[in-house]
Design an enzyme around this catalytic site. Structure first.
Site, short mmCIF file in Angstrom:
data_model
loop_
_atom_site.label_atom_id
_atom_site.label_comp_id
_atom_site.label_asym_id
_atom_site.label_seq_id
_atom_site.Cartn_x
_atom_site.Cartn_y
_atom_site.Cartn_z
N GLU A 44 0.85 -1.20 0.00
CA GLU A 44 0.00 0.00 0.00
C GLU A 44 0.88 1.25 0.00
O GLU A 44 1.76 1.40 0.83
CB GLU A 44 -0.91 0.01 1.24
CG GLU A 44 -1.89 -1.16 1.30
CD GLU A 44 -2.99 -1.10 0.24
OE1 GLU A 44 -3.14 -0.04 -0.41
OE2 GLU A 44 -3.68 -2.12 0.06
N HIS B 289 -0.82 -5.83 2.49
CA HIS B 289 -2.03 -6.65 2.57
C HIS B 289 -1.70 -8.07 2.10
O HIS B 289 -1.03 -8.24 1.08
CB HIS B 289 -3.13 -6.08 1.66
CG HIS B 289 -4.11 -5.23 2.41
ND1 HIS B 289 -4.40 -3.92 2.09
CD2 HIS B 289 -4.89 -5.53 3.49
CE1 HIS B 289 -5.31 -3.45 2.93
NE2 HIS B 289 -5.62 -4.40 3.78
N CYS C 115 -7.26 -1.41 8.53
CA CYS C 115 -5.95 -1.44 7.88
C CYS C 115 -5.53 -0.02 7.49
O CYS C 115 -4.44 0.45 7.85
CB CYS C 115 -5.99 -2.33 6.64
SG CYS C 115 -6.18 -4.08 7.05
#
Length: 209
Positions: free
Chosen positions: A85, A168, A149
């Site tokens: 991410e 992730h 998250c």
């Protein structure tokens, strides 16, 4: 001269919803068995899927360890790859956590920037890890999902001025085993540390002139 030891904190999440076993925490435990080499002190933590716990724990971890890097690992039920991410988002948190709670303001840090990018070049990390020919596919994302998250990532990026990362992982067996995820995390974090060190030595060079 011995290299100074580098503290690195890696977190996974506890169970939530239909996920009675959270693949992120299993993957982090596998990583702990593998370690990150002799000059890294690895500290792992399981974070409950609760907004208020995150707001309390993240600053405490930074204060306790003064880490060179914090990497949060989370589960995405929709993912089929290991996903890096790029950024965390401040607003849009409407999903209830394990305590049936959600922030009244629907945001992480009131008045904070809408989005914070990691200082780590995720494209570079993704390319380097992909070149290693691991049996795990690694991809990039700019949307960590506006649940715990994303909330954790933003909170950590805000706290660390961008010295955080978020990875992730898919559910166990869909398609990767715990061992495969652990090895992938090890490779990813080693590359992140390498990219971070190079970018910092560049910054130091510029500052000296």
């Amino acid at each position: 001269m011995e290299k100074p030891r580098r503290p690195v904190v890696v977190t996974g999440f506890g169970p939530f919803g239909e996920h009675s076993v959270n693949a992120s925490w299993i993957a982090v435990q596998e990583l702990e068995k593998l370690g990150l080499g002799d000059d890294v002190d690895l500290y792992v933590y399981e974070i409950p899927v609760e907004y208020q716990a995150v707001q309390r724990l993240i600053p405490a971890l930074w204060k306790k360890h003064s880490p060179q890097l914090v990497v949060h690992v989370g589960l995405s039920g929709m993912a089929t790859t290991v996903t890096l991410e790029k950024c965390g988002h401040n607003v849009g948190y409407r999903g209830l956590d394990n305590c049936r709670f959600c922030p009244g303001s629907h945001c992480c840090v009131e008045g904070g920037p809408e989005c914070i990018d990691s200082v780590i070049d995720m494209d570079q990390v993704c390319k380097r890890v992909s070149d290693l020919d691991l049996d795990v596919l690694v991809t990039i994302s700019k949307d960590a999902g506006r649940y715990l998250c994303d909330f954790t990532y933003y909170t950590s990026l805000y706290q660390s001025h961008g010295r955080s990362a978020f990875v992730h992982v898919p559910p166990l067996g869909k398609p990767y085993t715990a061992e495969q995820l652990g090895r992938a995390l090890q490779a990813i974090i080693e590359e992140m540390l390498s990219v971070l060190e190079h970018s910092e030595s560049d910054i130091n060079c510029h500052n000296e002139h």
